[in-house]
Enzyme design. Structure first.
Site, PDB file in Angstrom:
ATOM      1  N   SER A 161       0.138  -5.235   7.154  1.00  0.00           N
ATOM      2  CA  SER A 161       1.063  -6.326   7.455  1.00  0.00           C
ATOM      3  C   SER A 161       1.951  -6.034   8.648  1.00  0.00           C
ATOM      4  O   SER A 161       2.870  -6.798   8.945  1.00  0.00           O
ATOM      5  CB  SER A 161       1.943  -6.619   6.218  1.00  0.00           C
ATOM      6  N   LYS A 177      -4.694  -3.483   3.432  1.00  0.00           N
ATOM      7  CA  LYS A 177      -3.988  -4.678   3.872  1.00  0.00           C
ATOM      8  C   LYS A 177      -2.883  -4.201   4.807  1.00  0.00           C
ATOM      9  O   LYS A 177      -1.968  -3.501   4.382  1.00  0.00           O
ATOM     10  CB  LYS A 177      -3.383  -5.450   2.703  1.00  0.00           C
TER      11      LYS A 177
END
Length: 328
Positions: A199, A197
């Protein structure tokens, strides 16, 4: 295909010779099978006026999220205020979500701690609590020493021991450091590390990670709704987006438009999501996310201190960011 993720070819550090053969096979099989593609809200943690976790309000939110076509939920991510919860609370929240979540929905639980030892232990507890995958954030308190070597060792030890697949979590806005690209590429070879993930919002980096890990069964998730379309365009498979707590159906629609190649329609929707997304992330943060949840029929409520509620001026700005784009 199960042959995509292989144990051979890893560095001695990544092989984890202490693991039994059955655990290696189990980890490789689990990681190979799991498809992360889709949309995930990193759910908020509701609190009572006394700042206890409000499990009843949490279950109310879960019932509403169950009507939205999410791939699953992320529990104890940054928007869940996990640094402010005890270990026992973190595990209990995951148990509560698992009881309410349909079995066909993925539960991705944040298990990152500052030490490798604590992360290994919490990862095992999250798996026992019902997590299908764990999301492991970069340790950052001694960020000056968290170079590629330290982070590769950290994530490798966690993945070696984890009963469930691991997703790496790079969130430089909160940690002050970015998981180095070379470290991601090396870690992508581990049979129990499923994806990342990201970000940070650097689309060229996301595209390069996808390119450099394409021989692995490695999946990249966009960590924010503001660059979701761009991330899809360079090979991301989904998103873990704070704004999905508020505009979940709209983000699932954006996902569908991107996957089906309807880029013109996707562009218009993406543009309308940029300002509200920025408001509930980098600009005003979790207190704004919780306020917006209230406007859209969810329970947000107050944050756990020391996070403070929005000022009146901030609340007005938040409303403008949503209303000017047609959401309120």
């Amino acid at each position: 295909m199960l042959c995509v993720r292989v144990w051979r070819g890893l560095s001695p550090l990544c092989r984890g010779g202490h693991l039994s053969a059955w655990k290696r096979t189990q980890s490789r099989t689990a990681a190979s099978r799991l498809d992360l593609s889709g949309m995930y809200p990193p759910i908020a943690t509701p609190f009572t006026p006394e700042e206890d976790v409000d499990y009843q309000k949490l279950e109310g939110n879960l019932q509403k999220y169950g009507k939205i076509p999410f791939k699953g939920l992320v529990v104890q991510g940054s928007n869940g205020e996990y640094p402010y919860l005890t270990e026992e609370e973190r595990v209990e929240v995951v148990k509560t979500v698992r009881r309410s979540l349909p079995t066909d929905k993925l539960l991705m639980a944040g298990s990152g701690c500052e030490s490798t030892r604590a992360t290994v232990q919490l990862t095992e507890k999250m798996a026992a609590a019902g997590a299908d995958v764990v999301l492991v954030v970069t340790p950052c308190f001694y960020k000056g020493k968290m170079d590629g070597r330290a982070l590769i060792q950290h994530f490798t030890k966690v993945a070696d021991s984890s009963p469930v697949p691991v997703v790496l979590y790079s969130v430089p806005a909160n940690t002050g450091l970015e998981l180095p690209l070379d470290a991601v590429v090396q870690l992508s070879q581990h049979p129990n590390i499923l994806g990342l993930k990201d970000s940070g919002g650097d689309i060229s980096r996301i595209g390069l990670i996808v390119h450099k890990t394409k021989t692995q069964d490695f999946q990249v998730l966009a960590g924010s709704a503001g660059f979701l379309m761009a991330a899809y365009s360079v090979g991301a498979v989904g998103g873990v987006c704070a704004l999905a707590n508020v505009l979940g159906r709209e983000l699932c629609e954006l996902e569908s438009l991107c996957v089906s190649g309807r880029w013109e329609e996707a562009r218009g929707l993406q543009q309308r999501l940029i300002e509200p997304n920025a408001a509930v992330t980098r600009k005003l943060g979790v207190p704004a996310l919780k306020q917006a949840m209230e406007w859209f029929g969810f329970h947000g409520g107050a944050c756990r201190s020391p996070l403070q509620p929005l000022t009146e001026a901030e609340t007005q700005q938040l409303r403008r960011d949503f209303s000017s784009n047609g959401w309120l």
